[in-house]
Write a protein that holds these residues in place. Structure first.
Motif, PDB file in Angstrom:
ATOM      1  N   HIS A  94       0.784  -1.395  -0.100  1.00 58.50           N
ATOM      2  CA  HIS A  94      -0.153   0.005  -0.091  1.00 58.50           C
ATOM      3  C   HIS A  94       0.870   1.229  -0.135  1.00 58.50           C
ATOM      4  N   LEU A  95       1.949   1.052   0.333  1.00 56.22           N
ATOM      5  CA  LEU A  95       2.985   2.116   0.335  1.00 56.22           C
ATOM      6  C   LEU A  95       4.458   1.989  -0.143  1.00 56.22           C
ATOM      7  N   VAL A  96       4.706   2.872  -1.195  1.00 58.38           N
ATOM      8  CA  VAL A  96       5.975   2.340  -1.716  1.00 58.38           C
ATOM      9  C   VAL A  96       6.800   4.025  -1.462  1.00 58.38           C
ATOM     10  N   ARG A  97       8.031   3.738  -0.852  1.00 63.73           N
ATOM     11  CA  ARG A  97       9.033   4.542  -0.763  1.00 63.73           C
ATOM     12  C   ARG A  97       9.474   5.325  -1.991  1.00 63.73           C
ATOM     13  N   ALA A  98       9.977   6.562  -2.002  1.00 66.29           N
ATOM     14  CA  ALA A  98      10.350   7.007  -3.271  1.00 66.29           C
ATOM     15  C   ALA A  98      11.756   6.431  -4.007  1.00 66.29           C
ATOM     16  N   ASP A  99      12.404   5.846  -2.954  1.00 63.81           N
ATOM     17  CA  ASP A  99      13.625   5.152  -3.429  1.00 63.81           C
ATOM     18  C   ASP A  99      13.376   3.598  -3.727  1.00 63.81           C
ATOM     19  N   PHE A 111      13.081   8.061 -23.100  1.00 63.25           N
ATOM     20  CA  PHE A 111      12.143   7.996 -22.141  1.00 63.25           C
ATOM     21  C   PHE A 111      12.469   7.288 -20.668  1.00 63.25           C
ATOM     22  N   THR A 112      12.039   7.919 -19.695  1.00 62.92           N
ATOM     23  CA  THR A 112      12.221   7.221 -18.352  1.00 62.92           C
ATOM     24  C   THR A 112      10.814   7.332 -17.772  1.00 62.92           C
ATOM     25  N   ARG A 113      10.394   6.338 -17.200  1.00 62.23           N
ATOM     26  CA  ARG A 113       9.062   6.218 -16.526  1.00 62.23           C
ATOM     27  C   ARG A 113       9.327   5.543 -15.164  1.00 62.23           C
ATOM     28  N   ARG A 114       8.634   6.446 -14.248  1.00 62.63           N
ATOM     29  CA  ARG A 114       8.647   5.818 -12.911  1.00 62.63           C
ATOM     30  C   ARG A 114       7.231   5.644 -12.293  1.00 62.63           C
ATOM     31  N   ALA A 115       7.190   4.645 -11.749  1.00 58.76           N
ATOM     32  CA  ALA A 115       5.746   4.145 -11.153  1.00 58.76           C
ATOM     33  C   ALA A 115       5.508   4.605  -9.759  1.00 58.76           C
ATOM     34  N   ILE A 116       4.880   6.057  -9.838  1.00 52.81           N
ATOM     35  CA  ILE A 116       4.536   6.239  -8.535  1.00 52.81           C
ATOM     36  C   ILE A 116       3.455   5.729  -7.615  1.00 52.81           C
ATOM     37  N   SER A 117       2.537   5.274  -8.165  1.00 47.46           N
ATOM     38  CA  SER A 117       1.613   4.682  -7.472  1.00 47.46           C
ATOM     39  C   SER A 117       1.852   3.188  -6.900  1.00 47.46           C
ATOM     40  N   PRO A 118       1.624   3.006  -5.675  1.00 49.01           N
ATOM     41  CA  PRO A 118       1.911   1.531  -5.212  1.00 49.01           C
ATOM     42  C   PRO A 118       1.419   0.384  -6.179  1.00 49.01           C
ATOM     43  N   PRO A 119       2.181  -0.456  -6.593  1.00 50.10           N
ATOM     44  CA  PRO A 119       1.907  -1.318  -7.517  1.00 50.10           C
ATOM     45  C   PRO A 119       0.654  -2.158  -7.021  1.00 50.10           C
ATOM     46  N   HIS A 120      -0.422  -2.501  -7.934  1.00 45.37           N
ATOM     47  CA  HIS A 120      -1.573  -3.281  -7.736  1.00 45.37           C
ATOM     48  C   HIS A 120      -2.022  -3.766  -9.078  1.00 45.37           C
ATOM     49  N   ARG A 124      -7.894   0.967 -10.752  1.00 38.66           N
ATOM     50  CA  ARG A 124      -8.182   1.744 -11.822  1.00 38.66           C
ATOM     51  C   ARG A 124      -7.753   2.975 -12.214  1.00 38.66           C
ATOM     52  N   GLY A 125      -6.932   3.374 -11.087  1.00 39.21           N
ATOM     53  CA  GLY A 125      -6.168   4.745 -11.455  1.00 39.21           C
ATOM     54  C   GLY A 125      -4.869   4.569 -10.707  1.00 39.21           C
ATOM     55  N   GLU A 126      -3.900   5.379 -11.527  1.00 39.82           N
ATOM     56  CA  GLU A 126      -2.642   5.434 -11.283  1.00 39.82           C
ATOM     57  C   GLU A 126      -1.901   6.612 -11.714  1.00 39.82           C
ATOM     58  N   ILE A 127      -0.570   6.682 -11.069  1.00 40.25           N
ATOM     59  CA  ILE A 127       0.048   7.997 -11.163  1.00 40.25           C
ATOM     60  C   ILE A 127       1.564   7.432 -11.626  1.00 40.25           C
ATOM     61  N   ILE A 128       1.933   8.005 -12.835  1.00 41.37           N
ATOM     62  CA  ILE A 128       3.391   7.844 -13.151  1.00 41.37           C
ATOM     63  C   ILE A 128       4.191   9.327 -13.350  1.00 41.37           C
ATOM     64  N   GLU A 129       5.265   9.037 -13.405  1.00 42.80           N
ATOM     65  CA  GLU A 129       6.213  10.297 -13.879  1.00 42.80           C
ATOM     66  C   GLU A 129       6.951   9.905 -14.919  1.00 42.80           C
ATOM     67  N   GLY A 130       6.751  10.957 -15.955  1.00 44.89           N
ATOM     68  CA  GLY A 130       7.755  10.533 -17.273  1.00 44.89           C
ATOM     69  C   GLY A 130       8.659  11.779 -17.274  1.00 44.89           C
ATOM     70  N   ILE A 131       9.632  11.239 -17.970  1.00 45.02           N
ATOM     71  CA  ILE A 131      10.787  12.329 -18.397  1.00 45.02           C
ATOM     72  C   ILE A 131      11.159  12.126 -19.633  1.00 45.02           C
TER      73      ILE A 131
END
Length: 203
Positions: A94-99, A111-120, A124-131
């Motif tokens: 339920h919790l994923v630390r930044a590192d 392209f670099t993609r970081r999964a921000i939302s805890p994986p599950h 139905r909703g999720e947040i990612i960071e893209g660079i």
């Protein structure tokens, strides 16, 4: 050549870099998904437009998929990229630390993609960071799941986003909302990298 002299030995080539653990787990999951669907490599090649040899190398972790190839595979399996990557996580939480957030890179497209939302797998909703590095240009011929609702909030740099027939020029702080039904394109004109947060909601 004088007697007793040894001929120079060729300099050995450096060994191929071993694939990272995310690539290995992703390759295993892709091979398992194909088996679960009862598809041969030829079947999957016809469904995705990816060559049989490339699919075979992907499933053996000999190469890492580009963002465009991974998008085609996700479309064939009816998964978002985040769901597929969540399925290769060792311990969903339920919790994923930044590192501890999973980062995936497509070196070819910048392209670099970081999964921000805890994986599950059931979210139905999720947040990612893209660079995207300056000059990066990624095109997807179809969404992984038709009708995906996306909210893209540009944090740094400049970004051109094409969804359907419309191209939007985003600046820091701008937020673009759209439903993805057809092709899309993400282009960073530079001179700085484009960093954004992307909120994805399944239909």
């Amino acid at each position: 050549m004088r007697t007793g002299e040894e001929s120079p030995r060729p300099t050995p080539e450096p060994p191929d870099q071993a694939p990272d653990q995310v690539t290995v787990r992703l390759a295993t999951r892709l091979a398992r998904l194909r088996t679960e669907h009862g598809w041969s490599l030829d079947d999957l090649a016809r469904r995705t437009g990816i060559s049989r040899s490339t699919l075979s190398r992907l499933e053996r972790a000999e190469i890492s998929p580009t963002a465009a190839l991974l998008n085609r595979l996700c479309s064939a399996y009816g998964r978002t990229m985040s769901r597929l990557l969540a399925e290769v996580e060792n311990t969903p939480s339920h919790l994923v630390r930044a590192d501890q957030q999973t980062t995936w890179q497509d070196q070819a497209s910048g392209f670099t993609r970081r999964a921000i939302s805890p994986p599950h797998t059931g979210l139905r909703g999720e947040i990612i960071e893209g660079i995207l590095r300056p000059g990066a240009d990624i095109s997807y011929d179809q969404p992984p799941v038709p009708g995906l609702e996306q909210h893209l909030w540009l944090l740094e740099g400049a970004l051109h986003v094409t969804a359907g027939d419309h191209t939007h020029h985003l600046h820091p702080g701008d937020c673009l909302r759209f439903h993805l039904w057809g092709p899309s394109r993400f282009h960073c004109p530079g001179p700085l990298p484009a960093r954004y947060a992307l909120m994805i909601i399944l239909p």
